[in-house]
Design a protein around this motif. Structure first.
Motif, short mmCIF file in Angstrom:
data_model
loop_
_atom_site.label_atom_id
_atom_site.label_comp_id
_atom_site.label_asym_id
_atom_site.label_seq_id
_atom_site.Cartn_x
_atom_site.Cartn_y
_atom_site.Cartn_z
N ASP A 1 -28.22 60.92 50.26
CA ASP A 1 -26.76 60.83 50.26
C ASP A 1 -26.28 60.02 51.46
O ASP A 1 -26.11 60.57 52.56
CB ASP A 1 -26.14 62.23 50.27
N PRO B 1 -20.99 56.15 59.21
CA PRO B 1 -20.84 54.82 58.60
C PRO B 1 -19.97 53.84 59.39
O PRO B 1 -19.87 52.67 59.00
CB PRO B 1 -20.23 55.12 57.23
N SER C 1 -28.65 59.65 56.63
CA SER C 1 -28.77 60.36 55.35
C SER C 1 -30.01 61.23 55.26
O SER C 1 -30.00 62.29 54.64
CB SER C 1 -28.76 59.36 54.19
N ILE D 1 -22.12 53.27 48.15
CA ILE D 1 -21.41 52.02 47.86
C ILE D 1 -21.16 51.23 49.13
O ILE D 1 -21.35 50.01 49.18
CB ILE D 1 -20.09 52.32 47.12
N SER D 2 -20.74 51.91 50.19
CA SER D 2 -20.47 51.24 51.47
C SER D 2 -21.71 50.53 52.00
O SER D 2 -21.64 49.40 52.51
CB SER D 2 -19.97 52.25 52.51
N SER E 1 -22.10 46.50 52.24
CA SER E 1 -22.34 45.96 53.59
C SER E 1 -23.47 44.94 53.57
O SER E 1 -23.38 43.88 54.21
CB SER E 1 -22.67 47.10 54.56
N GLU F 1 -20.02 57.41 52.89
CA GLU F 1 -19.15 56.26 52.73
C GLU F 1 -18.31 56.06 53.99
O GLU F 1 -18.07 56.99 54.77
CB GLU F 1 -18.23 56.44 51.53
N ILE F 2 -17.86 54.83 54.19
CA ILE F 2 -16.99 54.51 55.33
C ILE F 2 -15.70 55.33 55.23
O ILE F 2 -15.08 55.39 54.17
CB ILE F 2 -16.69 53.01 55.38
#
Length: 485
Positions: free
Chosen positions: A210, A78, A284, A2-3, A7, A213-214
């Protein structure tokens, strides 16, 4: 995941919203006759379609910067996303647009001349030396690295032979009219670089890698501090002084001032998207930053890029990887030497129409560049990274003064200039190539605290000096009122 997606969306929105804010503050004149038309010489001043100037600008400022730099920056996890997004929108793209447009208004003048006009003759002389040294370093770095990679691919041909071939190409691209080589092949390579990035981005999402996330956590395996190291590691993709040396080339080719936002601000945002994709892929693909660290230690960024590309995109990815680690660096190196030629020509007022004049300036540059090819690549790169961000900092202060002199909202350039002053000052104090040797025996955390405090102090001094100069000018010219929009 999502991050990463958010972004990318924020970068696009940043172009559409903040890019228009910066454009409105600068105030492009759609009816103005640009240098490409007024000073057309068939060599450096040649009018081009904005789509072509965008792709040339994109490739000029990108090369392997948003790939290798993002891969290195991915070691912090991240947090790299945050720096790329905010750095690109509020610092890098502002820097590129303002310098590009200032150059356009000044007949395509090089960054040294722009700095001198706004910060004084002393700053101009310093910037002339600083920018030429930086450009030669860029040119040399992008001779040795692709030559070494080509040697690894074709072991029967020695590295020195590839160095010679690349330098011969550089000389040709440096002295020929910009539309003969650069204008023909750069748009194609620019498209390939974008396609490569989009392919990798879609691939890592679709194949289910994967992407972290932040989080308020330092993912670096060795615990290396995020600030200021991340801001130096990821330059292209966030903010880079090298861009200030490249934008004047396209300022000499733009047909209309209104195209500036697409060409300068847009190319920087595009580079930020490329950097985001490669940062996400690097952190990732290897199962996290620990795995990435092992991969980097076993072959460097070029091996990482090749592994990711060939795995995610198959054979096509392998071909694109070769483009990314060989062709793209070369396209940054030749424009580096071309920019150095233009900077020196501007400084001495030496007309570049006659081809002999171009050789007179270019040959000494290549003699120096060839000599530097025999210096350790890693040493060159460390000094390039700091000097690159320092050049960006000086360019931002010059842009701030330009806006202030025009009675416009200078804070859009001054605030990132203040931040980057802290970055480059603190880094040179704590980095191995800086003054850390004077703190032998002092704990790392203490040295970093000292560096950050000194950086803040230096930034505060620069800001006070800048504001004093603005207030002094306002006192001399009471009718000048600075707009705060």
């Amino acid at each position: 995941m999502i991050s990463f997606i958010v972004s990318i969306i924020v970068l696009v929105v940043g172009y559409m919203v903040y890019g228009k804010v910066i454009e409105k503050i600068f105030g492009p004149d759609e009816g103005a006759v640009t240098p490409a038309k007024r000073l057309s010489d068939g060599v450096d001043y040649i009018e081009m379609d904005w789509k072509k100037t965008f792709l040339i600008q994109f490739l000029n400022i990108a090369g392997t910067g948003p790939i290798f730099g993002a891969v290195a920056g991915a070691m912090w996890g991240p947090a790299a996303f945050i720096w790329i997004v905010f750095g690109c929108i509020f610092a890098g793209a502002v820097h590129d647009y303002l310098i590009g447009m200032m150059s356009l208004r000044k007949d395509g003048a090089s960054v040294a001349e722009l700095v001198g006009e706004n910060l004084g003759n002393g700053a101009k002389q310093l910037m002339r030396v600083f920018s030429v040294v930086l450009l030669i370093l860029v040119g040399v770095v992008f001779v040795t690295s692709p030559a070494a990679i080509l040697h690894n691919l074709i072991g029967s041909v020695p590295t020195l032979a590839f160095v010679g071939l690349i330098i011969v190409y550089y000389i040709i691209a440096t002295v020929l009219p910009i539309d003969k080589v650069i204008g023909k092949i750069y748009p194609l390579f620019g498209i390939c670089l974008l396609v490569m990035a989009v392919g990798i981005g879609v691939g890592i999402v679709v194949q289910g890698y994967d992407i972290p996330e932040i989080a308020f956590h330092n993912f670096h395996p060795q615990g290396t501090s995020i600030f200021p190291y991340l801001c130096i590691s990821i330059a292209c993709g966030a903010i880079s002084g090298f861009h200030a040396t490249q934008s004047p080339m396209m300022a000499r080719c733009i047909a209309n001032e209104k195209e500036g936002r697409k060409v300068f601000y847009g190319a920087m945002i595009s580079e930020g998207i490329v950097a985001l994709i490669w940062a996400a892929a690097a952190m990732s693909f290897f199962g996290g930053t620990d795995g990435l660290g092992v991969a980097l230690s076993n072959g460097g960024a070029a091996v990482v890029v090749n592994k990711i590309s060939s795995t995610v995109l198959g054979k096509v990815g392998g071909i694109l990887a070769i483009l990314g680690v060989v062709a793209c660096p070369i396209t940054s190196g030749d424009t580096a030497f071309r920019s150095a030629r233009l900077t020196i020509a501007d400084a001495i007022g030496y007309k570049q129409g006659p081809i002999l004049n171009r050789f007179v300036v270019a040959i000494p540059l290549f003699i120096i560049g060839i000599a530097l090819c025999f210096i350790d690549f890693n040493v060159l790169w460390r000094y390039f990274s700091w000097s690159n961000q320092t050049l960006a900092t000086i360019a931002l202060w010059a842009a701030s003064k330009y806006l202030a002199n025009k009675g416009k909202n200078y804070k859009v350039a001054m605030i990132p200039a203040m931040f980057m002053t802290v970055v480059v000052t603190s880094y040179i104090i704590i980095a191995p190539e800086g003054f850390v040797r004077f703190f032998e025996g002092t704990p790392t955390a203490t040295i970093e605290t000292i560096g950050n405090v000194v950086g803040i102090i230096v930034s505060a001094i620069c800001t006070l000096a800048f504001l004093r100069s603005v207030n002094k000018k306002n006192a001399l010219d009471p009718e000048l009122s600075v707009e705060v929009e």
